[in-house]
Design a protein around this motif. Structure first.
Motif: not given
Length: 291
Positions: A191-197
């Motif tokens: 989820r954090e990776a999706r937000e950063l992306r």
């Protein structure tokens, strides 16, 4: 050997035995208590050469250096009812020799067993008041500091020892819990990776839009400047041509006619229907007359 000589030898032997039983040494790395028929008469014998009554006093010595206790791995529950396998160790030393002897009879293994029980109880209380994330990473130092303070109070009062340090060597999750925890951690990281992306894509779009806008502005300004320069050049060229042709109008008319002849008769199949006395053949007619 006479009876008197034998008595003297026996007496000397007894004196030596009594003297050896009357003297003892307490090292700097030791703590000791003096007992009289099992009752404590001196709860803290200082280091050095000391004397006692043989067969009446007994000296018990203990190591005064810092000792370590590697407790058994235990299962504790967090406030979320998550079970953890905790492996910890304790550094301790004797502080009150009298209390220590009374509580443990001077047996180190008994002291270790009593201390291990208290450590387990304290860690169980500390882990039970916190979440899994707090005890694993967030508040481990605070857990240890609180455990040391609480254990110190109990250990000094009940066992006569002071707690130097308590450390957790390893915290493991039971197999039935580890998979779910790892899955949740993986989901959070994704989820954090999706937000950063998505934030990166948003910033990229903004940068790309700004670059396109700057490109359009730069091209428009360049085109405007080029048109201005081209217009100035055309104006200067027209002025130069005008000055040149106004000096000899007849020559200018002649060169224009030659250019018209060249452009008109380029193809072999070109046909033009004109009157012989047309103005177009002015210079051609004049050239024939001049011959």
């Amino acid at each position: 050997m006479s009876g008197k000589s034998l008595f003297s030898v026996i007496l000397a032997g007894l004196i030596i035995i009594v003297a050896s039983k009357s003297v003892y040494i307490v090292k700097e790395t030791e703590r000791a208590v003096k007992l009289r028929f099992g009752e404590i008469v001196d709860a803290d014998v200082k280091p050095g050469l000391r004397f006692k009554f043989p067969f009446v006093n007994t000296i018990r010595k203990f190591d005064s250096r810092v000792l370590s206790l590697d407790s058994r791995p235990q299962a504790f529950l967090t406030i979320e009812k998550k079970r953890l396998i905790v492996d910890a160790f304790v550094m301790w030393r004797i502080d009150n020799v009298g209390t220590y002897y009374t509580a443990t009879s001077g047996e180190e293994f008994r002291a270790a067993d009593l201390l291990s029980t208290r450590v387990e109880n304290e860690l169980r209380n500390q882990f039970g008041a916190r979440t899994l994330n707090e005890v694993v990473s967030g508040e481990r130092d605070e857990v240890m500091a609180t455990a040391i303070k609480s254990l110190n109070d109990v250990a000094e009062r009940e066992l006569g020892v002071s707690i130097v340090d308590v450390r957790v060597k390893r915290i493991e999750l039971p197999p039935e819990v580890s998979n779910s925890v790892y899955d949740r951690m993986r989901t959070e990281r994704e989820r954090e990776a999706r937000e950063l992306r998505s934030r990166g894509f948003e910033l990229a779009e903004g940068i790309r839009a700004d670059a396109d806008r700057q490109k359009t502005v730069i091209e428009a300004e360049a085109y405007r400047e080029a048109e201005e320069v081209r217009g100035e050049g055309d104006a200067q060229a027209a002025a130069i041509y005008a000055d040149a042709y106004s000096a000899n109008p007849e020559f200018y008319s002649f060169t224009r006619s030659l250019k018209a002849y060249t452009e008109s008769f380029q193809g072999n199949g070109d046909v033009m229907l004109l009157k012989p006395d047309s103005e177009f053949f002015k210079y051609l007619s004049n050239s024939k007359q001049g011959e």
